[in-house]
Every structure is written in structure tokens, then in C-alpha cells.
Write an enzyme that holds these catalytic residues in place. Structure first.
Site, PDB file in Angstrom:
ATOM      1  N   GLU A   7     -83.028 -33.010  39.249  1.00  0.00           N
ATOM      2  CA  GLU A   7     -83.087 -33.621  40.592  1.00  0.00           C
ATOM      3  C   GLU A   7     -81.784 -34.379  40.803  1.00  0.00           C
ATOM      4  O   GLU A   7     -81.680 -35.586  40.548  1.00  0.00           O
ATOM      5  CB  GLU A   7     -84.312 -34.521  40.747  1.00  0.00           C
ATOM      6  N   HIS A   9     -78.803 -34.815  43.553  1.00  0.00           N
ATOM      7  CA  HIS A   9     -78.582 -34.564  44.977  1.00  0.00           C
ATOM      8  C   HIS A   9     -77.113 -34.587  45.383  1.00  0.00           C
ATOM      9  O   HIS A   9     -76.286 -35.229  44.747  1.00  0.00           O
ATOM     10  CB  HIS A   9     -79.336 -35.598  45.795  1.00  0.00           C
ATOM     11  N   HIS A 160     -89.846 -32.243  47.056  1.00  0.00           N
ATOM     12  CA  HIS A 160     -89.226 -33.575  47.010  1.00  0.00           C
ATOM     13  C   HIS A 160     -89.746 -34.394  48.181  1.00  0.00           C
ATOM     14  O   HIS A 160     -90.030 -33.848  49.247  1.00  0.00           O
ATOM     15  CB  HIS A 160     -87.698 -33.417  47.093  1.00  0.00           C
ATOM     16  N   ASP A 282     -82.313 -38.087  39.455  1.00  0.00           N
ATOM     17  CA  ASP A 282     -82.359 -38.551  40.843  1.00  0.00           C
ATOM     18  C   ASP A 282     -81.011 -39.130  41.275  1.00  0.00           C
ATOM     19  O   ASP A 282     -80.950 -40.038  42.103  1.00  0.00           O
ATOM     20  CB  ASP A 282     -83.483 -39.570  41.087  1.00  0.00           C
TER      21      ASP A 282
END
Ligand code: GRE
Ligand code: ZN
Length: 319
Positions: A7, A9, A160, A282
Site C-alpha cells: 500500500e 501511494h 482502499h 501506507d
């Protein structure tokens, strides 16, 4: 130990505007810093990965991404463009990056075709979906075609969080509870239960759903879901596999993204098994080095640590 994050981004200058709704949930200076880091793909990001011991990031467009686009045709064009761009970054750094596609779910058939193109032609490893698309959830009958393609291609869909449709009544007057601290998790867990009780995994028994944030609290509640399902009025809904936990144990894979805490990790390990837990940071919303240190020091066996760090990802995403 090889470490793969699922994850991770990014955003592009053209698509920054879609994040405006998320900006209001953050402290302005924290949002500015996160935005700067989202736009950086191969500069500071690679240096930070090196420092943290993160070998490979599976990149995804930041929430809510293309799904915030009201016009279907624009969504189709922009999803294709950002998937092309992502494939280019991966091609330039194949040992450091892989990618999840963005899907223009506003047009379900086009989204299914884009998923196929992204996997077969661009080499992406699945897709990441940010909550609802213009109010439509992934159990919507119109989106079965996307699940059909995901199962057929044997790639996961990563669900998500993002801001919900309106504000749940219980959170009215409490804007501080809207966002990743609370409402995103409860809404995402509810979305997963819509998939289970909406029959998605009865129609596509081997579909694979990825979920971040240590499973958005679902590993904790398996027993209670089954127990109370045995008590509830079913309102005409039946699960082919009997109990909701059967689906969450089989179809669900979770990542550690945004959670650097042993108790929920141990719960998830016991609830779902070590083959269903993968690593994620994240980025840029949590610190990469904090996440890799958590993984390195977590009170789990070396065999389980290796599964979480890279073996499960290599298998699930064919890395
Ligand atoms: C996340 O992906 O976890 C996230 C955002 C936006 C703000 C905060 C946050 O996408 O944690
Ligand atoms: Zn995230």
C-alpha cells in the site's frame, strides 16, 4: 530479508485535484508534506526505501483517485493514462516498483477491459479501488463483470478507504471522526460485508480481495459474525458457504499498512493464517522506516515474518 510493500501511494499533477476532499481531513501542514511526497515517484522515495530496507513498492494512485471523477468518459481516459504512466515507472525500475491499476468503475465494461489491459499488456498486478464509485459499491450487479475479469486473470482487487457518501448519522456533528482515524475503517469493513452477503464470492469463489490497515478490524470479529449470523433474520440472503468467516478466511488477504502494532497483527495471524497477511507501509501517510522496523521486530516466527515480508506477495502478485 526481501521486503515488499503493497500500500504505497502516489499521485500525478493532473490528478491532484481529486484529493481535495481528503485534504480537509488532515492538518494543513501534514497534508502539504504528504502531497509533496505523493508527487515524488523516484527521487526521495527511492532513498527512503533504501534507508528503510524496503525493496519493492507496489504503487497505487492515492485515494479517491479516478473514482472521484463524475464523468465516465473522462474516468476511462484518465485511468488509462495513469496506468500507462505507472507502467512506465515500473519499466524504468523493475526491481523497485510494481503497480496496481486504477479502474474507471463509472463504466463497468470499460473498467473490466482496462483491468485486462493493465495486467496483460502493462504487467500491473491487479487493481486498487477506493471505496465507492459515485455511490456505487463493488457488490453492485453492474460490477460483476469486473470481478469476473479479476478472477479470470487471477489478480487481486485491493479495497482502499475513502470518504463515504454523506456522513453517517452517528458521526453527524463530529467531523473529527471522519477520515482514516475512524470512519474510513468502519465504512470499508461494511463494504467488505456487502461483498460477502451480496454474493460476490459465491459468484466468484476464487476472487481475491486485498484490504489494508490490518484488515480494517475484520479479523477481530470473525467468531461474532458467525455466531450472530446464526441468530439474525436472514431477509432472504443465504451464504453458500454457510458462515461469513468462511469467506473472510478464504477470499480475504490483508496488509499491515498503517498499523505498526503487535496485538492486531497477532490477532490477524491467528484469525486468517500467515498466508493471508502481507506487508504495506501506507506511504506517505506513515513512516516507511517505522513500518519496516515493526515488521523486523514483530513477535512472530521467522517463517511467518518471511511470508508477510515477501513470500505471500511473490505468490499472490507473481513478483
Ligand atoms: C491513506 O491512504 O491512508 C490516507 C489518505 C489520505 C489521508 C490520510 C491517509 O489517502 O491516511
Ligand atoms: Zn492508504
Amino acid at each position: 530479508m526481501r521486503t515488499i510493500g503493497l500500500e504505497e501511494h502516489f499521485v500525478t499533477p493532473e490528478l491532484v485535484e481529486y484529493g481535495a476532499g481528503s485534504a480537509s481531513i488532515a492538518q494543513p501542514e501534514r497534508w502539504r508534506e504528504a502531497s509533496r511526497r505523493l508527487l515524488d515517484l523516484t527521487g526521495e522515495r527511492l532513498a527512503e526505501m533504501d534507508a528503510a530496507g524496503l525493496d519493492l513498492q507496489v504503487l497505487s494512485l492515492n485515494a479517491p483517485g479516478i473514482q472521484a471523477e463524475p464523468d465516465a468518459q473522462t474516468a476511462v481516459a484518465r485511468a488509462a493514462a495513469v496506468n500507462d504512466l505507472l507502467a512506465g515507472v515500473v519499466a524504468d525500475h523493475p526491481d523497485r516498483f510494481a503497480g496496481f491499476a486504477a479502474l474507471p468503475l463509472q463504466d463497468p465494461r470499460a473498467a473490466a477491459k482496462e483491468l485486462e489491459r493493465a495486467v496483460k499488456e502493462l504487467g500491473l498486478r491487479g487493481a486498487l479501488v477506493n471505496a465507492h464509485t459515485q455511490g456505487r459499491y463493488l457488490d453492485d450487479p453492474a460490477l460483476r463483470v469486473v470481478w469476473e475479469h479479476a478472477e479470470g486473470l487471477d489478480v487481486p482487487l485491493y479495497l482502499h478507504p475513502a470518504n463515504g457518501v454523506g456522513t453517517p448519522h452517528v458521526l453527524e456533528g463530529h467531523p473529527e471522526l471522519i477520515g482514516p482515524m475512524w470512519s474510513w475503517g468502519t465504512e470499508t469493513a461494511s463494504h467488505v460485508l456487502r461483498l460477502v452477503f451480496g454474493g460476490v464470492f459465491d459468484d466468484f469463489p476464487d476472487a481475491k480481495l486485498l484490504l489494508g490497515h490490518m484488515g480494517e478490524s475484520l479479523p477481530y470479529v470473525l467468531w461474532r459474525l458467525d455466531s450472530r449470523w446464526g441468530f439474525h433474520h436472514h431477509h432472504g440472503v443465504e451464504l453458500a458457504r454457510g458462515n461469513p468467516s468462511e469467506y473472510l478466511r478464504h477470499n480475504l488477504y490483508i496488509t499491515t499498512s498503517g498499523v505498526c502494532s503487535a496485538p492486531p497483527l497477532l490477532c490477524a495471524l491467528l484469525a486468517l493464517g500467515p498466508e493471508h497477511i502481507l506487508f504495506g507501509t501506507d506511504h506517505p501517510f506513515e513512516d516507511m522506516a517505522t513500518a519496516t522496523a515493526f515488521l523486523r521486530d514483530a513477535p512472530v516466527s521467522e517463517a511467518d515474518r518471511a511470508k508477510i515480508a515477501h513470500l505471500n506477495a511473490e505468490c499472490l502478485l507473481r513478483l
